[in-house]
Design a protein around this motif. Structure first.
Motif, PDB file in Angstrom:
ATOM      1  N   LEU A   1      -6.359 -20.113 -36.992  1.00 54.36           N
ATOM      2  CA  LEU A   1      -8.135 -19.790 -37.835  1.00 54.36           C
ATOM      3  C   LEU A   1      -7.410 -18.359 -37.827  1.00 54.36           C
ATOM      4  O   LEU A   1      -6.757 -18.038 -37.405  1.00 54.36           O
ATOM      5  N   ASP A   2      -8.543 -17.676 -38.883  1.00 49.80           N
ATOM      6  CA  ASP A   2      -7.495 -16.111 -39.077  1.00 49.80           C
ATOM      7  C   ASP A   2      -9.089 -15.151 -38.844  1.00 49.80           C
ATOM      8  O   ASP A   2     -10.441 -15.948 -39.765  1.00 49.80           O
ATOM      9  N   TRP A   3      -8.897 -13.872 -38.020  1.00 50.46           N
ATOM     10  CA  TRP A   3      -9.868 -12.863 -38.622  1.00 50.46           C
ATOM     11  C   TRP A   3      -9.292 -11.491 -38.955  1.00 50.46           C
ATOM     12  O   TRP A   3      -8.317 -11.164 -38.392  1.00 50.46           O
ATOM     13  N   ASP A   4     -10.289 -10.726 -39.441  1.00 46.55           N
ATOM     14  CA  ASP A   4     -10.360  -9.897 -40.363  1.00 46.55           C
ATOM     15  C   ASP A   4     -11.076  -8.538 -38.938  1.00 46.55           C
ATOM     16  O   ASP A   4     -12.248  -8.861 -38.844  1.00 46.55           O
TER      17      ASP A   4
ATOM     18  N   LEU B   1     -15.983 -10.409 -31.400  1.00 47.16           N
ATOM     19  CA  LEU B   1     -16.097 -11.820 -32.451  1.00 47.16           C
ATOM     20  C   LEU B   1     -14.708 -13.022 -32.254  1.00 47.16           C
ATOM     21  O   LEU B   1     -14.824 -13.849 -31.480  1.00 47.16           O
TER      22      LEU B   1
ATOM     23  N   GLU C   1     -14.965 -16.583 -30.109  1.00 50.46           N
ATOM     24  CA  GLU C   1     -14.349 -17.037 -30.662  1.00 50.46           C
ATOM     25  C   GLU C   1     -13.038 -18.223 -30.303  1.00 50.46           C
ATOM     26  O   GLU C   1     -12.662 -19.617 -30.508  1.00 50.46           O
TER      27      GLU C   1
ATOM     28  N   THR D   1      -5.266  -7.841 -38.865  1.00 53.45           N
ATOM     29  CA  THR D   1      -6.059  -8.870 -39.489  1.00 53.45           C
ATOM     30  C   THR D   1      -4.834 -10.217 -37.509  1.00 53.45           C
ATOM     31  O   THR D   1      -4.399  -9.219 -36.952  1.00 53.45           O
TER      32      THR D   1
END
Lengths: 166, 128
Positions: free
Chosen positions: A20-23, A32, A36, A85
């Motif tokens: 899973l990746d987030w900025d 968030l 998550e 990231t």
């Protein structure tokens, strides 16, 4: 107190899935990612591992992943250059969190002894909850990573057991 | 927003609340919900208020649902600051989460936990 030390080196290799990746560009995006990540681990990991008999809150991998994700992404926002990231991957030893930023001249340092000093408690918590913690520079970016085990570190359990928290 | 993952259920991740009250003989700090970097300004105010008052401070953490290092640092530094003025920080629990966090950073001895059944008023009467 911390059995885990901060090392300079690349993240552990292995077969990593469920990436899973987030900025991370705001505090809200850090929150968030934290939320998550906790949900993902609770759904995928803890369904296969019963609650730890100690009853400690942070015996649960989802709690340790959430705390670590929050601390590493907040550090990235506060102390590093964008873009920041974050990623979460599943492996056979647990969960790998990697936070990447553009600040190669400012690298993590092990927390000092003074717990009342400004800063350092976040990394102290991360180190207490992780199997391995490290950082490296790669292709013009800094990577800070932590490996969170499905089962809690023995040193963490021993510390909490000694405190007789109920 | 994550790039390739969304939770199927809504999450209650709203920022928490920080309330500081001057009582007759002590300062009362109430923490509620998610105590993290989003409430750092409120924590700084509460800490400054408590230190300036220089009195015994009771911190109610019973309804803390999440705490990050900003919240832990607040507890640790307030306890140390009060101790340097001869005052004391009392934690009103139970909160296993908060207790574990301050233990893990090595600050378990800086603050004293009130007995779970004790109310703030009882403690005031007992120590006056």
């Amino acid at each position: 107190m911390n059995a885990t030390v901060l090392i300079e080196g690349r993240p552990p290799i292995g077969f990593w899935a469920q990436r899973l990746d987030w900025d991370i560009d705001t505090v809200d995006s850090s929150v968030l990612a934290r939320t998550e990540a906790r949900s993902a681990v609770a759904a995928a990991g803890e369904s296969h591992h019963a609650a730890h008999p100690s009853g400690h809150v942070f015996a649960a991998a989802s709690e340790r992943v959430a705390m670590t994700m929050g601390e590493l992404t907040t550090n990235g926002l506060r102390h590093a250059e964008p873009p920041v990231t974050a990623s979460l991957s599943r492996g056979n030893r647990g969960w790998l969190l990697v936070v990447s930023d553009g600040s190669v001249s400012r690298v993590p340092a092990a927390p000092g002894q003074d717990i009342t000093a400004v800063g350092g408690l976040g990394l102290r918590l991360v180190m207490s909850m992780s199997l391995e913690v490290g950082w490296c520079l790669e292709r013009g970016r800094k990577l800070v990573w932590a490996l969170i085990g499905d089962t809690p570190p023995k040193s963490m359990l021993a510390t909490l057991d000694r405190a007789a928290i109920s | 927003m994550s790039r390739d993952h969304q939770t199927s259920e809504p999450e209650n991740d709203a920022p928490g609340d920080v309330v500081v009250l001057a009582q007759d003989d002590h300062t009362l700090v109430i923490l509620h919900g998610e105590i993290d970097v989003r409430v750092s300004d409120e924590l700084e105010y509460a800490g400054r208020f408590s230190i300036d008052a220089g009195r015994r401070t009771v911190m109610d953490v019973r309804h803390v649902t999440m705490m990050d290092s900003v919240g832990v640092s607040f507890v640790v530094r307030l306890a140390a600051g009060l101790r340097s003025t001869g005052a004391e920080l009392l934690l009103q629990g139970p909160s296993r989460r908060v207790a574990e966090l301050i233990t893990l950073v090595g600050a378990g001895d800086l603050a004293r936990w009130l007995p779970e059944e004790a109310q703030v008023a009882d403690v005031s009467a007992g120590q006056s």
